[in-house]
Design a protein around this motif. Structure first.
Motif, PDB file in Angstrom:
ATOM      1  N   MET A 248       0.844  -1.196   0.000  1.00 53.47           N
ATOM      2  CA  MET A 248       0.000   0.000   0.000  1.00 53.47           C
ATOM      3  C   MET A 248       0.880   1.247   0.000  1.00 53.47           C
ATOM      4  SD  MET A 248      -2.851   1.276   2.795  1.00 53.47           S
ATOM      5  CE  MET A 248      -4.125   0.141   2.225  1.00 53.47           C
ATOM      6  N   VAL A 249       0.425   2.271  -0.720  1.00 53.95           N
ATOM      7  CA  VAL A 249       1.123   3.554  -0.712  1.00 53.95           C
ATOM      8  C   VAL A 249       0.146   4.639  -0.261  1.00 53.95           C
ATOM      9  CG1 VAL A 249       2.774   2.941  -2.506  1.00 53.95           C
ATOM     10  CG2 VAL A 249       0.582   3.968  -3.140  1.00 53.95           C
ATOM     11  N   GLU A 250       0.700   5.746   0.203  1.00 54.48           N
ATOM     12  CA  GLU A 250      -0.113   6.861   0.657  1.00 54.48           C
ATOM     13  C   GLU A 250       0.368   8.154   0.005  1.00 54.48           C
ATOM     14  OE1 GLU A 250       0.171   6.913   4.894  1.00 54.48           O
ATOM     15  OE2 GLU A 250      -1.377   5.382   5.160  1.00 54.48           O
ATOM     16  N   PHE A 251      -0.593   8.985  -0.395  1.00 55.15           N
ATOM     17  CA  PHE A 251      -0.303  10.324  -0.902  1.00 55.15           C
ATOM     18  C   PHE A 251      -0.899  11.332   0.076  1.00 55.15           C
ATOM     19  CE2 PHE A 251      -0.818   7.562  -4.618  1.00 55.15           C
ATOM     20  CZ  PHE A 251       0.356   7.800  -5.319  1.00 55.15           C
ATOM     21  N   TYR A 252      -0.155  12.397   0.338  1.00 59.08           N
ATOM     22  CA  TYR A 252      -0.644  13.456   1.213  1.00 59.08           C
ATOM     23  C   TYR A 252      -0.660  14.778   0.446  1.00 59.08           C
ATOM     24  CZ  TYR A 252      -0.070  10.347   5.229  1.00 59.08           C
ATOM     25  OH  TYR A 252      -0.182   9.312   6.110  1.00 59.08           O
ATOM     26  N   GLY A 253      -1.688  15.565   0.704  1.00 58.06           N
ATOM     27  CA  GLY A 253      -1.763  16.899   0.115  1.00 58.06           C
ATOM     28  C   GLY A 253      -2.298  17.884   1.135  1.00 58.06           C
TER      29      GLY A 253
END
Length: 229
Positions: free
Chosen positions: A1-6
């Motif tokens: 799993m990967v996570e993107f933050y904004g």
């Protein structure tokens, strides 16, 4: 799993750019959407129209189309909070009557300022972040009127008229969406978006595009063989 933050700092930087480029400025008339065709007129033929809300408009300028010019007074502000985003926009709104024949000219009849606060819901559709908006508060401040019987109290009622249209306009813009950043050859699986205090997070599983990966390996093997040759 990967996570993107904004963070909302990124969103507000984009909104500031849109403000400086005047992308937030819009002119609206009866031709802008089918829903506005019968609303932005001074004389109501069926149902209701803006002529009912603005004093003696239908008497002073009968059978005229109405045009609204909106321009942002400063950059909009977007703040991420738990499960939603809050959006605020300050602008100038001027209302004109259009000429109906060659002897008439377009006349500005209302000059005003407006402040809008809305709640925005965001979710993922495919590989894009999209959303919808609901107006929480819409205030109008009357600066100048050339229409009889229009004062701040009566003009403030226009908020009920404008909220539905602005909700639709914002939702249409949000439905265009923003592409989730990714890498070539990476396929996202079941991405999930959550909103938090001052940031959003996208969690997703992923897999390699088999065709892309195969071509990548094939190219690497060929280069290796050439070097050995």
């Amino acid at each position: 799993m990967v996570e993107f933050y904004g963070t909302d700092y990124i969103a507000n930087s984009l909104l500031y750019h849109a403000f400086k480029q005047k992308y937030m400025d819009v002119d609206v008339g009866p031709e802008s959407s089918p829903q506005l065709k019968s609303l932005l007129v001074s004389s109501c033929e069926a149902g209701f129209c803006i002529g009912e809300f603005l004093g003696a408009l239908s008497e002073q300028y009968p059978q005229r189309e109405i045009e609204i010019h909106f321009s942002a007074r400063k950059a909009p502000v977007l703040v991420f909070v738990e499960n939603r985003a809050r959006f605020r926009l300050h602008g100038n709104m001027n209302i004109f009557v259009r000429p109906s024949n060659a002897s008439q000219t377009k006349i500005m009849i209302i000059r005003s300022e407006t402040t809008m606060t809305s709640n925005i819901r965001l979710w993922i559709n495919g590989t894009r972040i999209v959303g919808s908006a609901s107006i929480e508060n819409l205030d109008f401040k009357l600066i100048e009127s050339k229409i009889r019987d229009v004062d701040q109290a009566s003009f403030g009622d226009l908020g009920l008229f404008g909220a539905e249209f602005l909700e639709q306009l914002l939702t249409e813009i949000l439905q265009i969406g923003i592409a989730i950043p990714t890498m070539k050859g990476i396929v996202l699986r079941s991405p999930k978006l959550t909103l938090h205090d001052r940031y959003l997070r996208v969690q997703t599983f992923f897999k390699l595009d088999e065709i892309f990966a195969g071509r990548l390996v094939e190219g690497a093997v060929r280069r290796t063989l050439v070097n050995f040759g």
